[in-house]
Design an enzyme around this catalytic site. Structure first.
Site, PDB file in Angstrom:
ATOM      1  N   MET A 269       0.826  -1.205   0.000  1.00  0.00           N
ATOM      2  CA  MET A 269       0.000   0.000   0.000  1.00  0.00           C
ATOM      3  C   MET A 269       0.866   1.262   0.000  1.00  0.00           C
ATOM      4  O   MET A 269       2.079   1.201   0.170  1.00  0.00           O
ATOM      5  CB  MET A 269      -0.920   0.004   1.225  1.00  0.00           C
ATOM      6  CG  MET A 269      -1.920  -1.147   1.260  1.00  0.00           C
ATOM      7  SD  MET A 269      -2.953  -1.139   2.738  1.00  0.00           S
ATOM      8  CE  MET A 269      -3.916   0.355   2.493  1.00  0.00           C
ATOM      9  N   HIS A 270       0.193   2.402  -0.219  1.00  0.00           N
ATOM     10  CA  HIS A 270       0.736   3.746   0.022  1.00  0.00           C
ATOM     11  C   HIS A 270       1.740   4.240  -1.023  1.00  0.00           C
ATOM     12  O   HIS A 270       2.075   5.424  -1.023  1.00  0.00           O
ATOM     13  CB  HIS A 270       1.409   3.843   1.400  1.00  0.00           C
ATOM     14  CG  HIS A 270       0.627   3.267   2.530  1.00  0.00           C
ATOM     15  ND1 HIS A 270      -0.654   3.670   2.826  1.00  0.00           N
ATOM     16  CD2 HIS A 270       0.944   2.319   3.447  1.00  0.00           C
ATOM     17  CE1 HIS A 270      -1.087   2.982   3.875  1.00  0.00           C
ATOM     18  NE2 HIS A 270      -0.147   2.160   4.267  1.00  0.00           N
TER      19      HIS A 270
ATOM     20  N   ASP B 126      -2.944  -4.886   0.763  1.00  0.00           N
ATOM     21  CA  ASP B 126      -2.446  -6.196   1.181  1.00  0.00           C
ATOM     22  C   ASP B 126      -3.051  -6.681   2.488  1.00  0.00           C
ATOM     23  O   ASP B 126      -3.381  -7.868   2.615  1.00  0.00           O
ATOM     24  CB  ASP B 126      -0.921  -6.208   1.229  1.00  0.00           C
ATOM     25  CG  ASP B 126      -0.317  -5.094   2.079  1.00  0.00           C
ATOM     26  OD1 ASP B 126      -1.064  -4.277   2.650  1.00  0.00           O
ATOM     27  OD2 ASP B 126       0.930  -5.032   2.145  1.00  0.00           O
TER      28      ASP B 126
END
Length: 514
Positions: free
Chosen positions: A77-78, A236
């Site tokens: 992520m991110h 995830d």
């Protein structure tokens, strides 16, 4: 089929409707750190690894490529991928573990408001989130930003390459700090305050929704059937929770990988006003989750094993197993509490509940009574104390009534560590039948999108079973309650010293460089 675009590699998985895993493959790619605190990857290397992974699982004799119903995506992520108007990558992707954006986090709190950003995004700014990365590129690479037509999360770049569609899902978008988590869509207010155009961002979908289908070129290269649908997928952790059957209100998932996660599914949005834990949209439509994340969990054990576990590695090689088993066997000879030795697992700073990049690891209470077996057990216990911080917040402060936790990752593979978790959390630890991580959850989401299952809940009911459970031992829990009180007091006592230590390291380097 499920694809998990991780930090070290992409995992590809094929499962049937009963949840049986038919084939898996992992393709690795490098991580680049061009400066201290930077963490980047080349999306082109992600893409080549993805194509290779799909080809590999479709060549498995257990898989008939013509029977692949749909594909689901998950991953780290991110991160941020900047594309120009031709869809070409403008710069390396900036990852979740990149820490260059502290100034931008402060700026977001100033521009949006410290309380208002939590009200809207359900989270305070973290260096790892996407919004500060976008501001960093705005300010430090304006020539890149001026050419930017799209900003995508890592897995959504793979979606674009597979389908030519621009899309994301609510769970992954929750980690950008640009989503109104309650409304499950981009926040016009945050975008306006940060001067980020909505046109740069893809549309947001619920995780099982179909967002496009693979192109003829991908079908020809990989062997997937033409027009295979691709669902939105999930971040995830949300995908991993689906793969463990954590989809109903109050279900808890605990994952001990390199990092550690406590993940609680909720029917409504429950936000900690202090921002000590995250609140994101779940991969289950219309549901949310609260989540605590610690940066060094299994990573703390790996550090110890790599640094001080040489003799155990030799023994493990002779026995034909790994040093994890040898070390945990040693730790099992020590009584709960490690005779007063307490480990703070902040080796790389901490994320929740202590948002502190300066925090560092500590062994407290060390004496000549302690040998390596005590130290190993204290690492296992210290990581679990850190997870209890988040478990306590979601259970006591957010009002999630739970007495069970479904375990995944390395922490689910060790009988000793599962017992330690049960005792420290005072909760029953359940082990699901499949521990293939987020790739498995994304495959189940693909099945929902292809109407193989009626819903995410139906998918997990049909595919996920519990194969083991561990109950807390009341006597051990009482011991751990006393030591946890001490553990909890140590970070506040050391917070100022952590900051001074970081400053001293920088100062010392300047002096030595003179």
């Amino acid at each position: 089929m499920g694809l998990d675009l991780g930090t070290s590699g992409v995992k590809t998985l094929v499962a049937n409707a009963d949840g049986e895993v038919l084939a898996t493959n992992t393709e690795a790619y490098p991580l680049y750190q061009p400066e201290v605190g930077w963490s980047e990857q080349d999306p082109a290397e992600w893409w080549e690894a993805t194509l290779d992974g799909i080809e590999a699982v479709l060549e498995d004799p257990a898989v008939d490529p013509a029977e692949v119903e749909a594909l689901g995506l998950t991953g780290q992520m991110h991160g941020s991928v900047f594309l120009d108007d031709e869809g070409d990558v403008l710069r390396p992707a900036i990852l979740w573990n990149d820490t260059r954006t502290s100034a931008q986090c402060d700026e977001i709190e100033e521009r949006v408001g410290e309380d208002r950003i939590i009200e809207l995004a359900s989270n305070p700014p973290f260096e790892g989130f996407t919004a500060p990365k976008i501001l960093w590129v705005q300010q430090h690479e304006p020539e890149v930003y001026d050419q930017t037509e799209w900003i995508l999360l890592p897995k959504d770049y793979i979606r674009y390459k597979l389908t030519e569609a621009f899309a994301t899902d609510v769970s992954d978008a929750s980690g950008t700090l640009l989503l109104d988590v309650g409304e499950r869509d981009w926040s016009p207010e945050i975008l306006d305050e940060l001067d980020i155009s909505r046109d740069l961002l893809p549309d947001v979908y619920e995780s099982p929704e179909v967002t496009g289908s693979i192109t003829d070129a991908v079908a020809e290269r990989t062997g997937l059937p033409a027009e295979t649908p691709v669902v939105a997928g999930a971040g995830d952790n949300a995908a991993g929770a689906v793969g463990s059957g954590v989809v109903e209100d109050g279900d808890v998932w605990g994952s001990i990988g390199t990092s550690g996660v406590i993940f609680v599914a909720t029917d409504d949005e429950r936000t900690d006003p202090e921002g000590r834990v995250h609140t994101f949209c779940h991969a289950v439509p219309g549901k949310w989750h609260a989540m605590g994340v610690m940066l060094s969990a299994g990573g703390a054990f790996s550090w110890f094993s790599d640094t001080l576990g040489g003799p155990e590695a030799v023994v493990a090689d002779q026995l034909g197993n790994d040093s994890f088993e040898v070390l945990t066997d040693e730790a099992a000879t020590v009584e709960p509490g490690s005779e007063g030795l307490i480990f703070l697992p902040y080796l790389n700073g901490e994320r929740t509940p202590h948002r502190d990049a300066d925090a560092r690891g500590v062994f407290f209470g060390l004496s000549t009574r302690h040998d390596k077996s005590h130290v190993v057990r204290s690492v296992l216990e210290g990581v679990t104390y850190g997870l209890r911080d988040s478990f306590r917040i979601v259970r006591d402060d957010l009002g999630v009534d739970t007495g069970q936790l479904k375990a995944a990752g390395g922490g689910a593979k060790s009988p000793l560590w599962k017992q330690i978790q049960a005792d420290i959390f005072d909760a029953e630890i359940l082990t699901p039948n499949v521990d293939e991580g987020p790739a498995y959850g994304s495959a189940l989401l693909a099945g929902v999108g292809a109407d193989v299952y009626d819903s995410v809940e139906d998918a997990t009911e049909r595919a996920v079973d519990i194969v083991d459970s561990v109950e807390p031992i009341e006597q051990h829990t009482r011991v751990y309650d006393e030591y946890y009180d001490i553990y909890e007091s140590l970070y506040p006592a050391l917070e100022d010293s952590f900051a001074k230590n970081s400053a001293a390291i920088e100062s010392a380097q300047d002096i030595l460089d003179e």
